[in-house]
Motif scaffolding. Structure first.
Motif, PDB file in Angstrom:
ATOM      1  N   GLY A 183       0.867  -1.176   0.000  1.00  0.00           N
ATOM      2  CA  GLY A 183       0.000   0.000   0.000  1.00  0.00           C
ATOM      3  C   GLY A 183       0.900   1.221   0.000  1.00  0.00           C
ATOM      4  N   SER A 184       0.888   1.981  -1.098  1.00  0.00           N
ATOM      5  CA  SER A 184       1.849   3.068  -1.222  1.00  0.00           C
ATOM      6  C   SER A 184       1.245   4.276  -1.914  1.00  0.00           C
ATOM      7  N   VAL A 185       1.617   5.453  -1.453  1.00  0.00           N
ATOM      8  CA  VAL A 185       1.186   6.697  -2.082  1.00  0.00           C
ATOM      9  C   VAL A 185       2.373   7.314  -2.825  1.00  0.00           C
ATOM     10  N   LEU A 186       3.489   7.465  -2.134  1.00  0.00           N
ATOM     11  CA  LEU A 186       4.648   8.137  -2.709  1.00  0.00           C
ATOM     12  C   LEU A 186       5.777   7.191  -3.107  1.00  0.00           C
ATOM     13  N   GLY A 187       5.606   5.897  -2.849  1.00  0.00           N
ATOM     14  CA  GLY A 187       6.610   4.929  -3.299  1.00  0.00           C
ATOM     15  C   GLY A 187       7.514   4.368  -2.222  1.00  0.00           C
ATOM     16  N   ALA A 188       7.546   4.948  -1.032  1.00  0.00           N
ATOM     17  CA  ALA A 188       8.456   4.458   0.010  1.00  0.00           C
ATOM     18  C   ALA A 188       8.140   3.014   0.394  1.00  0.00           C
ATOM     19  N   SER A 189       6.866   2.662   0.464  1.00  0.00           N
ATOM     20  CA  SER A 189       6.496   1.280   0.818  1.00  0.00           C
ATOM     21  C   SER A 189       6.957   0.303  -0.248  1.00  0.00           C
ATOM     22  N   GLU A 190       6.973   0.754  -1.500  1.00  0.00           N
ATOM     23  CA  GLU A 190       7.464  -0.109  -2.580  1.00  0.00           C
ATOM     24  C   GLU A 190       8.953  -0.367  -2.422  1.00  0.00           C
ATOM     25  N   TYR A 191       9.709   0.667  -2.039  1.00  0.00           N
ATOM     26  CA  TYR A 191      11.148   0.480  -1.805  1.00  0.00           C
ATOM     27  C   TYR A 191      11.376  -0.519  -0.674  1.00  0.00           C
ATOM     28  N   VAL A 192      10.568  -0.402   0.376  1.00  0.00           N
ATOM     29  CA  VAL A 192      10.687  -1.327   1.505  1.00  0.00           C
ATOM     30  C   VAL A 192      10.343  -2.747   1.047  1.00  0.00           C
ATOM     31  N   ALA A 193       9.270  -2.894   0.291  1.00  0.00           N
ATOM     32  CA  ALA A 193       8.883  -4.217  -0.220  1.00  0.00           C
ATOM     33  C   ALA A 193       9.985  -4.805  -1.100  1.00  0.00           C
ATOM     34  N   ASP A 194      10.595  -3.982  -1.938  1.00  0.00           N
ATOM     35  CA  ASP A 194      11.700  -4.448  -2.790  1.00  0.00           C
ATOM     36  C   ASP A 194      12.858  -4.969  -1.940  1.00  0.00           C
ATOM     37  N   ALA A 195      13.205  -4.224  -0.879  1.00  0.00           N
ATOM     38  CA  ALA A 195      14.322  -4.627  -0.007  1.00  0.00           C
ATOM     39  C   ALA A 195      13.988  -5.919   0.731  1.00  0.00           C
ATOM     40  N   ILE A 196      12.746  -6.045   1.186  1.00  0.00           N
ATOM     41  CA  ILE A 196      12.319  -7.268   1.871  1.00  0.00           C
ATOM     42  C   ILE A 196      12.371  -8.450   0.901  1.00  0.00           C
ATOM     43  N   ALA A 197      11.844  -8.250  -0.310  1.00  0.00           N
ATOM     44  CA  ALA A 197      11.842  -9.321  -1.315  1.00  0.00           C
ATOM     45  C   ALA A 197      13.265  -9.759  -1.647  1.00  0.00           C
ATOM     46  N   GLU A 198      14.163  -8.801  -1.783  1.00  0.00           N
ATOM     47  CA  GLU A 198      15.564  -9.108  -2.084  1.00  0.00           C
ATOM     48  C   GLU A 198      16.179  -9.943  -0.951  1.00  0.00           C
ATOM     49  N   THR A 199      15.879  -9.572   0.284  1.00  0.00           N
ATOM     50  CA  THR A 199      16.382 -10.302   1.449  1.00  0.00           C
ATOM     51  C   THR A 199      15.819 -11.723   1.474  1.00  0.00           C
ATOM     52  N   LEU A 200      14.533 -11.862   1.197  1.00  0.00           N
ATOM     53  CA  LEU A 200      13.895 -13.186   1.169  1.00  0.00           C
ATOM     54  C   LEU A 200      14.507 -14.053   0.074  1.00  0.00           C
ATOM     55  N   ARG A 201      14.680 -13.476  -1.104  1.00  0.00           N
ATOM     56  CA  ARG A 201      15.251 -14.243  -2.228  1.00  0.00           C
ATOM     57  C   ARG A 201      16.686 -14.659  -1.938  1.00  0.00           C
ATOM     58  N   ALA A 202      17.441 -13.794  -1.257  1.00  0.00           N
ATOM     59  CA  ALA A 202      18.826 -14.118  -0.915  1.00  0.00           C
ATOM     60  C   ALA A 202      18.889 -15.319   0.026  1.00  0.00           C
ATOM     61  N   ARG A 203      17.808 -15.548   0.762  1.00  0.00           N
ATOM     62  CA  ARG A 203      17.719 -16.692   1.671  1.00  0.00           C
ATOM     63  C   ARG A 203      17.114 -17.921   0.986  1.00  0.00           C
ATOM     64  N   GLY A 204      16.796 -17.796  -0.305  1.00  0.00           N
ATOM     65  CA  GLY A 204      16.273 -18.927  -1.047  1.00  0.00           C
ATOM     66  C   GLY A 204      14.757 -19.026  -1.091  1.00  0.00           C
ATOM     67  N   TYR A 205      14.072 -18.013  -0.596  1.00  0.00           N
ATOM     68  CA  TYR A 205      12.609 -18.019  -0.633  1.00  0.00           C
ATOM     69  C   TYR A 205      12.104 -17.398  -1.927  1.00  0.00           C
ATOM     70  N   LYS A 206      10.880 -17.740  -2.265  1.00  0.00           N
ATOM     71  CA  LYS A 206      10.216 -17.107  -3.405  1.00  0.00           C
ATOM     72  C   LYS A 206       9.472 -15.890  -2.857  1.00  0.00           C
ATOM     73  N   ALA A 207       9.568 -14.766  -3.570  1.00  0.00           N
ATOM     74  CA  ALA A 207       8.885 -13.542  -3.128  1.00  0.00           C
ATOM     75  C   ALA A 207       8.229 -12.869  -4.327  1.00  0.00           C
ATOM     76  N   THR A 208       6.947 -12.572  -4.185  1.00  0.00           N
ATOM     77  CA  THR A 208       6.168 -11.902  -5.223  1.00  0.00           C
ATOM     78  C   THR A 208       5.663 -10.580  -4.641  1.00  0.00           C
ATOM     79  N   ILE A 209       5.784  -9.514  -5.415  1.00  0.00           N
ATOM     80  CA  ILE A 209       5.300  -8.203  -4.963  1.00  0.00           C
ATOM     81  C   ILE A 209       4.054  -7.836  -5.758  1.00  0.00           C
ATOM     82  N   LEU A 210       2.994  -7.457  -5.047  1.00  0.00           N
ATOM     83  CA  LEU A 210       1.760  -6.993  -5.688  1.00  0.00           C
ATOM     84  C   LEU A 210       1.492  -5.554  -5.266  1.00  0.00           C
ATOM     85  N   THR A 211       1.574  -4.644  -6.228  1.00  0.00           N
ATOM     86  CA  THR A 211       1.317  -3.236  -5.920  1.00  0.00           C
ATOM     87  C   THR A 211      -0.136  -2.838  -6.167  1.00  0.00           C
ATOM     88  N   GLN A 212      -0.885  -3.742  -6.778  1.00  0.00           N
ATOM     89  CA  GLN A 212      -2.346  -3.598  -6.906  1.00  0.00           C
ATOM     90  C   GLN A 212      -2.939  -4.901  -6.373  1.00  0.00           C
TER      91      GLN A 212
END
Length: 146
Positions: A10-39
């Protein structure tokens, strides 16, 4: 290691998307699958995935417009099969600090979903790069999942 995370943003100015990207990157680095849905739409979520709510607060404590329809889909649903995490972004100088994240957490727990860790509320006044704070919070949690 076949755990799948779906990040619901849930994002208005994009900061939450940056956080989601960083979380997804961290999850993927640990071998997990991560999908981001902005809608986010309930029909698009893998039924076996763990949800990661990542939202800011808009206006007078409102959810951002892009996640409101998703929140409406959850009203009155049986969510007892859902496990989730919550990361909220906000500014503590407002009395509606992190209300968007609190609203999503309330909605999910009311539906029976299981909160997997204490929610993280990031105060952008103290954490100008909120994604760093999110990763710092996430790392020890992932250690318990591995």
């Amino acid at each position: 290691m076949d755990r799948h995370f779906t990040l619901l943003v849930g994002s208005v100015l994009g900061a939450s998307e940056y956080v989601a990207d960083a979380i997804a990157e961290t999850l993927r680095a640990r071998g997990y699958k991560a999908t981001i849905l902005t809608q986010p739409d309930i029909a698009d979520i893998d039924e076996d995935s763990t949800w990661f709510i990542c939202t800011s607060t808009h206006g007078a404590g409102e959810l951002p417009d892009n996640i409101k329809p998703f929140a409406a889909q959850l009203e009155g649903e049986d969510l007892s099969d859902i496990e989730f995490f919550v990361v909220g972004l906000g500014d503590s100088s407002y009395d509606t600090y992190c209300y968007g994240a609190i609203a999503m957490e309330t909605l999910l727990t009311k539906g029976g979903a299981k909160l997997m860790a204490e929610p993280l509320h990031i105060d952008v006044l103290h954490h100008p790069i909120p994604e760093d704070r999110a990763v710092e919070w996430l790392e020890p949690i992932l250690d318990t999942l591995d």
